[in-house]
Design a protein around this motif. Structure first.
Motif, mmCIF file in Angstrom:
data_model
loop_
_atom_site.group_PDB
_atom_site.id
_atom_site.type_symbol
_atom_site.label_atom_id
_atom_site.label_comp_id
_atom_site.label_asym_id
_atom_site.label_seq_id
_atom_site.Cartn_x
_atom_site.Cartn_y
_atom_site.Cartn_z
ATOM 1 N N SER A 164 0.849 -1.188 0.000
ATOM 2 C CA SER A 164 0.000 0.000 0.000
ATOM 3 C C SER A 164 0.883 1.234 0.000
ATOM 4 O O SER A 164 1.796 1.353 0.816
ATOM 5 C CB SER A 164 -0.912 0.007 1.229
ATOM 6 O OG SER A 164 -1.598 1.247 1.346
ATOM 7 N N SER A 166 0.472 5.195 0.529
ATOM 8 C CA SER A 166 -0.427 6.266 0.967
ATOM 9 C C SER A 166 -1.867 5.776 1.041
ATOM 10 O O SER A 166 -2.800 6.472 0.651
ATOM 11 C CB SER A 166 -0.353 7.467 0.011
ATOM 12 O OG SER A 166 0.963 7.856 -0.247
ATOM 13 N N VAL A 169 -6.408 3.310 4.480
ATOM 14 C CA VAL A 169 -6.633 2.028 5.153
ATOM 15 C C VAL A 169 -7.712 2.088 6.232
ATOM 16 O O VAL A 169 -8.130 1.065 6.754
ATOM 17 C CB VAL A 169 -5.310 1.491 5.740
ATOM 18 C CG1 VAL A 169 -4.321 1.185 4.614
ATOM 19 C CG2 VAL A 169 -4.691 2.482 6.728
ATOM 20 N N ILE A 215 3.961 -1.621 3.590
ATOM 21 C CA ILE A 215 3.080 -0.465 3.751
ATOM 22 C C ILE A 215 3.956 0.768 3.893
ATOM 23 O O ILE A 215 4.879 0.793 4.724
ATOM 24 C CB ILE A 215 2.190 -0.626 5.001
ATOM 25 C CG1 ILE A 215 1.332 -1.886 4.866
ATOM 26 C CG2 ILE A 215 1.324 0.605 5.231
ATOM 27 C CD1 ILE A 215 0.758 -2.382 6.183
ATOM 28 N N CYS A 217 3.926 5.347 3.653
ATOM 29 C CA CYS A 217 3.125 6.563 3.567
ATOM 30 C C CYS A 217 4.024 7.759 3.819
ATOM 31 O O CYS A 217 4.979 7.679 4.604
ATOM 32 C CB CYS A 217 1.993 6.524 4.603
ATOM 33 S SG CYS A 217 0.757 7.828 4.376
ATOM 34 N N ASN A 227 -2.413 5.146 8.683
ATOM 35 C CA ASN A 227 -1.388 4.149 8.379
ATOM 36 C C ASN A 227 -0.573 3.807 9.623
ATOM 37 O O ASN A 227 -0.224 2.639 9.837
ATOM 38 C CB ASN A 227 -0.479 4.646 7.254
ATOM 39 C CG ASN A 227 -1.043 4.374 5.882
ATOM 40 O OD1 ASN A 227 -0.803 3.319 5.298
ATOM 41 N ND2 ASN A 227 -1.840 5.312 5.369
ATOM 42 N N HIS A 231 -0.205 0.126 11.315
ATOM 43 C CA HIS A 231 1.105 -0.409 11.696
ATOM 44 C C HIS A 231 1.092 -0.893 13.144
ATOM 45 O O HIS A 231 1.553 -2.009 13.451
ATOM 46 C CB HIS A 231 2.153 0.678 11.487
ATOM 47 C CG HIS A 231 3.505 0.371 12.026
ATOM 48 N ND1 HIS A 231 4.187 -0.792 11.756
ATOM 49 C CD2 HIS A 231 4.327 1.107 12.839
ATOM 50 C CE1 HIS A 231 5.364 -0.771 12.374
ATOM 51 N NE2 HIS A 231 5.456 0.348 13.035
ATOM 52 N N TYR A 243 7.098 -1.659 7.241
ATOM 53 C CA TYR A 243 6.406 -0.373 7.334
ATOM 54 C C TYR A 243 7.432 0.738 7.188
ATOM 55 O O TYR A 243 8.456 0.739 7.883
ATOM 56 C CB TYR A 243 5.662 -0.238 8.661
ATOM 57 C CG TYR A 243 4.965 1.097 8.806
ATOM 58 C CD1 TYR A 243 5.541 2.126 9.556
ATOM 59 C CD2 TYR A 243 3.764 1.341 8.166
ATOM 60 C CE1 TYR A 243 4.904 3.356 9.674
ATOM 61 C CE2 TYR A 243 3.117 2.562 8.278
ATOM 62 C CZ TYR A 243 3.695 3.566 9.023
ATOM 63 O OH TYR A 243 3.072 4.785 9.128
ATOM 64 N N GLU A 245 7.910 5.098 6.572
ATOM 65 C CA GLU A 245 7.472 6.479 6.356
ATOM 66 C C GLU A 245 8.615 7.236 5.701
ATOM 67 O O GLU A 245 9.761 7.146 6.140
ATOM 68 C CB GLU A 245 7.084 7.151 7.679
ATOM 69 C CG GLU A 245 5.799 6.632 8.266
ATOM 70 C CD GLU A 245 5.358 7.424 9.498
ATOM 71 O OE1 GLU A 245 5.949 8.501 9.755
ATOM 72 O OE2 GLU A 245 4.437 6.960 10.195
#
Length: 272
Positions: A164, A166, A169, A215, A217, A227, A231, A243, A245
């Motif tokens: 995914s 951004s 979710v 994932i 974002c 997000n 997480h 995960y 960022e």
């Protein structure tokens, strides 16, 4: 002499790029569930034509709200090069503003059914795919990030990996946005339906090891908080996942810069 070198080099590079770029098709896929056809961009690697005995993994790449099947290739022509680089077929279906759900109130929005029972069989029949879950992955941006995780978790028999970018979710903090109430009804009167269809709740059926997950974002994205919440819930449930960022917002600059990391993640997860 030096000037000739500098003029020739870009020309040679352009030839090289053309020779290794994958092939881009737009196909029409019949959807009996919605009584219409759905467009889908299909990108095959250069080796698809040069090695006719070979079969290839498939990555389903989903667009966001307001987008179409042309969004990814239109904003990122390098996808054809990525298909070559990672030896994959990339499929980008049109899903309107469906959030990749089967709407309980709108019978012409049955995109979960389309994605799982109509599009996958079509591609596995019409293209030389490796037609099993171990060679099938799905990711997308924004609405498509929601769709990718939603479909993969609910259909773990079809996908082995999901990502995914951004992703929306959990869309419940935004009840008036993105035509969601046209799919699920007004939130207060249909709270159970909304709760059942957000990724952050769908993952409650997931066990660690059932899916490889990535994932990410942007730190300036309006979906950053949901997000982070996803997480944390995955951590609490001991669900293994990547995960990330990164600096950036809800923009094509962010998605263009980061989609290749998803493709590399998937390629490393496909059986050799």
């Amino acid at each position: 002499m030096n000037l000739k070198v500098w003029f020739v080099l870009p020309f040679l590079l352009s030839i090289t790029f053309t020779l290794v770029a994958g092939h881009v098709d737009t196909v029409q896929v019949a959807s009996p569930a919605m009584n219409r056809t759905v467009k889908c961009v299909v990108i095959t690697p250069d080796r698809y034509a040069s090695a006719p005995a070979d079969r290839f993994p498939v990555v389903y790449l989903l667009h966001g709200f307001g987008g179409s099947h042309r969004d990814w290739i239109g904003n990122l022509p390098e996808l054809a090069t990525y298909a070559d680089r990672y030896g994959i077929i990339i499929a980008c279906p049109d899903a309107q503003n469906s959030w990749y759900l089967d709407s309980p109130i709108n019978p012409v929005m049955r995109y979960e059914t389309f994605m799982t029972t109509e599009l996958i069989p079509y591609l596995d029949t019409q293209y030389r795919t490796l037609a099993d879950r171990q060679h099938r992955a799905i990711t997308g941006l924004s609405m498509g990030g929601h769709g990718a995780l939603y479909l993969a978790v609910r259909h773990r028999d079809l996908y082995s990996q999901a990502g995914s970018l951004s992703g929306g979710v959990d869309f419940r903090p935004f009840p008036g946005n993105w035509e969601i109430k046209g799919l699920l009804g007004e939130e207060p009167a249909n709270q159970a339906v909304w709760d059942k269809n957000v990724v952050i709740n769908v993952i409650e059926s997931l066990q660690t090891g059932e899916l490889r997950l990535m994932i990410d974002c942007g730190t300036d994205d309006f979906f950053t908080t949901v997000n982070r919440n996803l997480h944390q819930k995955l951590l609490q449930r001991n669900i293994a996942h990547d995960y990330v960022e990164r600096p950036g917002g809800h923009t094509w600059d962010y998605w263009r810069n980061n989609i290749e990391s998803h493709l590399l993640f998937f390629r490393n997860g496909f059986p050799r």
